[in-house]
Design a protein around this motif. Structure first.
Motif, mmCIF file in Angstrom:
data_model
loop_
_atom_site.group_PDB
_atom_site.id
_atom_site.type_symbol
_atom_site.label_atom_id
_atom_site.label_comp_id
_atom_site.label_asym_id
_atom_site.label_seq_id
_atom_site.Cartn_x
_atom_site.Cartn_y
_atom_site.Cartn_z
ATOM 1 N N MET A 198 0.852 -1.194 0.000
ATOM 2 C CA MET A 198 0.000 0.000 0.000
ATOM 3 C C MET A 198 0.893 1.251 0.000
ATOM 4 S SD MET A 198 -3.151 0.713 2.592
ATOM 5 C CE MET A 198 -3.549 2.412 2.954
ATOM 6 N N PRO A 199 0.670 2.193 -0.947
ATOM 7 C CA PRO A 199 1.510 3.403 -0.968
ATOM 8 C C PRO A 199 1.256 4.261 0.275
ATOM 9 C CG PRO A 199 -0.306 3.610 -2.548
ATOM 10 C CD PRO A 199 -0.417 2.238 -1.935
ATOM 11 N N SER A 200 2.315 4.873 0.766
ATOM 12 C CA SER A 200 2.130 5.664 1.985
ATOM 13 C C SER A 200 1.486 7.006 1.630
ATOM 14 C CB SER A 200 3.467 5.876 2.672
ATOM 15 O OG SER A 200 4.352 6.519 1.790
ATOM 16 N N ASP A 201 0.655 7.447 2.519
ATOM 17 C CA ASP A 201 -0.076 8.700 2.325
ATOM 18 C C ASP A 201 0.719 9.833 2.985
ATOM 19 O OD1 ASP A 201 -1.755 10.884 2.644
ATOM 20 O OD2 ASP A 201 -3.542 9.649 2.905
ATOM 21 N N PRO A 202 1.132 10.831 2.185
ATOM 22 C CA PRO A 202 1.958 11.915 2.759
ATOM 23 C C PRO A 202 1.242 12.673 3.881
ATOM 24 C CG PRO A 202 1.400 12.377 0.447
ATOM 25 C CD PRO A 202 0.917 10.988 0.736
ATOM 26 N N VAL A 203 -0.078 12.759 3.792
ATOM 27 C CA VAL A 203 -0.825 13.462 4.847
ATOM 28 C C VAL A 203 -0.748 12.684 6.163
ATOM 29 C CG1 VAL A 203 -3.126 14.198 5.581
ATOM 30 C CG2 VAL A 203 -2.361 14.677 3.255
ATOM 31 N N LEU A 204 -0.866 11.354 6.047
ATOM 32 C CA LEU A 204 -0.772 10.539 7.273
ATOM 33 C C LEU A 204 0.658 10.522 7.816
ATOM 34 C CD1 LEU A 204 -3.122 7.511 6.576
ATOM 35 C CD2 LEU A 204 -3.584 9.681 7.745
ATOM 36 N N GLU A 205 1.620 10.614 6.901
ATOM 37 C CA GLU A 205 3.012 10.722 7.367
ATOM 38 C C GLU A 205 3.223 12.016 8.137
ATOM 39 O OE1 GLU A 205 5.772 10.153 4.166
ATOM 40 O OE2 GLU A 205 5.089 8.093 3.859
ATOM 41 N N LEU A 206 2.655 13.102 7.604
ATOM 42 C CA LEU A 206 2.750 14.389 8.301
ATOM 43 C C LEU A 206 2.076 14.293 9.669
ATOM 44 C CD1 LEU A 206 3.228 17.464 8.537
ATOM 45 C CD2 LEU A 206 1.085 17.800 7.291
ATOM 46 N N ARG A 207 0.902 13.686 9.715
ATOM 47 C CA ARG A 207 0.193 13.559 10.993
ATOM 48 C C ARG A 207 1.029 12.748 11.988
ATOM 49 N NH1 ARG A 207 -5.576 10.568 11.558
ATOM 50 N NH2 ARG A 207 -4.193 8.800 11.191
ATOM 51 N N GLY A 208 1.617 11.671 11.521
ATOM 52 C CA GLY A 208 2.467 10.859 12.384
ATOM 53 C C GLY A 208 3.670 11.626 12.900
ATOM 54 N N ARG A 209 4.288 12.395 11.992
ATOM 55 C CA ARG A 209 5.453 13.199 12.411
ATOM 56 C C ARG A 209 5.058 14.213 13.468
ATOM 57 N NH1 ARG A 209 6.982 13.453 7.234
ATOM 58 N NH2 ARG A 209 6.190 15.550 6.877
ATOM 59 N N LEU A 210 3.899 14.852 13.266
ATOM 60 C CA LEU A 210 3.442 15.864 14.230
ATOM 61 C C LEU A 210 3.167 15.217 15.588
ATOM 62 C CD1 LEU A 210 1.106 17.984 11.947
ATOM 63 C CD2 LEU A 210 3.194 18.767 13.067
ATOM 64 N N ILE A 211 2.483 14.083 15.580
ATOM 65 C CA ILE A 211 2.176 13.389 16.830
ATOM 66 C C ILE A 211 3.461 13.033 17.580
ATOM 67 C CG2 ILE A 211 1.374 11.147 17.741
ATOM 68 C CD1 ILE A 211 -0.930 12.993 17.369
ATOM 69 N N ARG A 212 4.437 12.510 16.822
ATOM 70 C CA ARG A 212 5.692 12.106 17.475
ATOM 71 C C ARG A 212 6.478 13.311 17.987
ATOM 72 N NH1 ARG A 212 5.284 8.524 13.223
ATOM 73 N NH2 ARG A 212 6.666 9.744 11.898
ATOM 74 N N SER A 213 6.269 14.492 17.371
ATOM 75 C CA SER A 213 7.000 15.685 17.810
ATOM 76 C C SER A 213 6.457 16.235 19.133
ATOM 77 C CB SER A 213 6.933 16.779 16.736
ATOM 78 O OG SER A 213 5.648 17.403 16.735
ATOM 79 N N LEU A 214 5.257 15.809 19.516
ATOM 80 C CA LEU A 214 4.625 16.402 20.708
ATOM 81 C C LEU A 214 5.347 16.020 21.995
ATOM 82 C CD1 LEU A 214 0.833 16.047 19.870
ATOM 83 C CD2 LEU A 214 2.364 17.967 19.454
ATOM 84 N N GLY A 215 5.970 14.842 22.019
ATOM 85 C CA GLY A 215 6.686 14.421 23.223
ATOM 86 C C GLY A 215 7.780 15.399 23.622
ATOM 87 N N ALA A 216 8.403 16.030 22.611
ATOM 88 C CA ALA A 216 9.482 16.984 22.890
ATOM 89 C C ALA A 216 8.944 18.271 23.518
ATOM 90 C CB ALA A 216 10.231 17.310 21.599
ATOM 91 N N LEU A 217 7.619 18.422 23.518
ATOM 92 C CA LEU A 217 7.007 19.652 24.047
ATOM 93 C C LEU A 217 6.415 19.426 25.435
ATOM 94 C CD1 LEU A 217 5.186 20.711 20.739
ATOM 95 C CD2 LEU A 217 7.481 21.333 21.502
ATOM 96 N N ARG A 218 6.835 18.337 26.080
ATOM 97 C CA ARG A 218 6.206 17.950 27.343
ATOM 98 C C ARG A 218 6.391 18.984 28.447
ATOM 99 N NH1 ARG A 218 10.790 14.813 27.027
ATOM 100 N NH2 ARG A 218 9.712 13.065 26.092
ATOM 101 N N ASP A 219 7.402 19.835 28.325
ATOM 102 C CA ASP A 219 7.641 20.838 29.370
ATOM 103 C C ASP A 219 6.947 22.173 29.089
ATOM 104 O OD1 ASP A 219 9.217 19.310 31.124
ATOM 105 O OD2 ASP A 219 10.962 19.559 29.836
ATOM 106 N N MET A 220 6.010 22.147 28.145
ATOM 107 C CA MET A 220 5.339 23.412 27.786
ATOM 108 C C MET A 220 4.633 24.046 28.985
ATOM 109 S SD MET A 220 2.177 21.987 25.562
ATOM 110 C CE MET A 220 1.057 20.753 26.235
#
Ligand SMILES: [Zn+2]
Length: 107
Positions: A1-23
């Motif tokens: 199944m070809p990867s969906d760039p929108v879902l890749e972006l969503r995944g990247r954003l979700i994974r980036s949230l952990g770095a913001l835990r001290d907000m």
């Protein structure tokens, strides 16, 4: 199944949230003030002291908390994290809204 760039972006954003835990909430505010001592350099009303605060709504009421000079850079970054978190959440919600509307259409 070809990867969906929108879902890749969503995944990247979700994974980036952990770095913001001290907000931190609210906005970072710099105020200038006179300390009131007559011989201080601030007494001329020009060379005032910088005072840093975060301005936050606590249970719906605005509160200001002083930020000690030693923590200014840290707290400034922590408040900025909240803005990045909000921006990521808005993008994720936009993606999911479009997916929902598409899903309805396809039914
Ligand atoms: Zn002063």
């Amino acid at each position: 199944m070809p990867s969906d760039p929108v879902l890749e972006l969503r995944g990247r954003l979700i994974r980036s949230l952990g770095a913001l835990r001290d907000m931190l909430p609210g906005s970072f505010v710099e105020r200038k003030r006179a300390c009131g001592r007559p011989n201080c350099h601030c007494a001329d009303g020009q060379n005032l002291h910088a005072q840093y605060q975060i301005s936050v709504l606590v249970e719906g009421k605005p509160k200001a908390f002083n930020v000690p000079a030693t923590l200014v850079e840290q707290v400034r970054k922590q408040v900025e994290m909240r803005h990045r978190f909000d921006a990521a959440a808005a993008t994720i919600c936009g993606i999911n809204l479009r997916r929902f509307l598409k899903q309805k259409e396809d039914q």
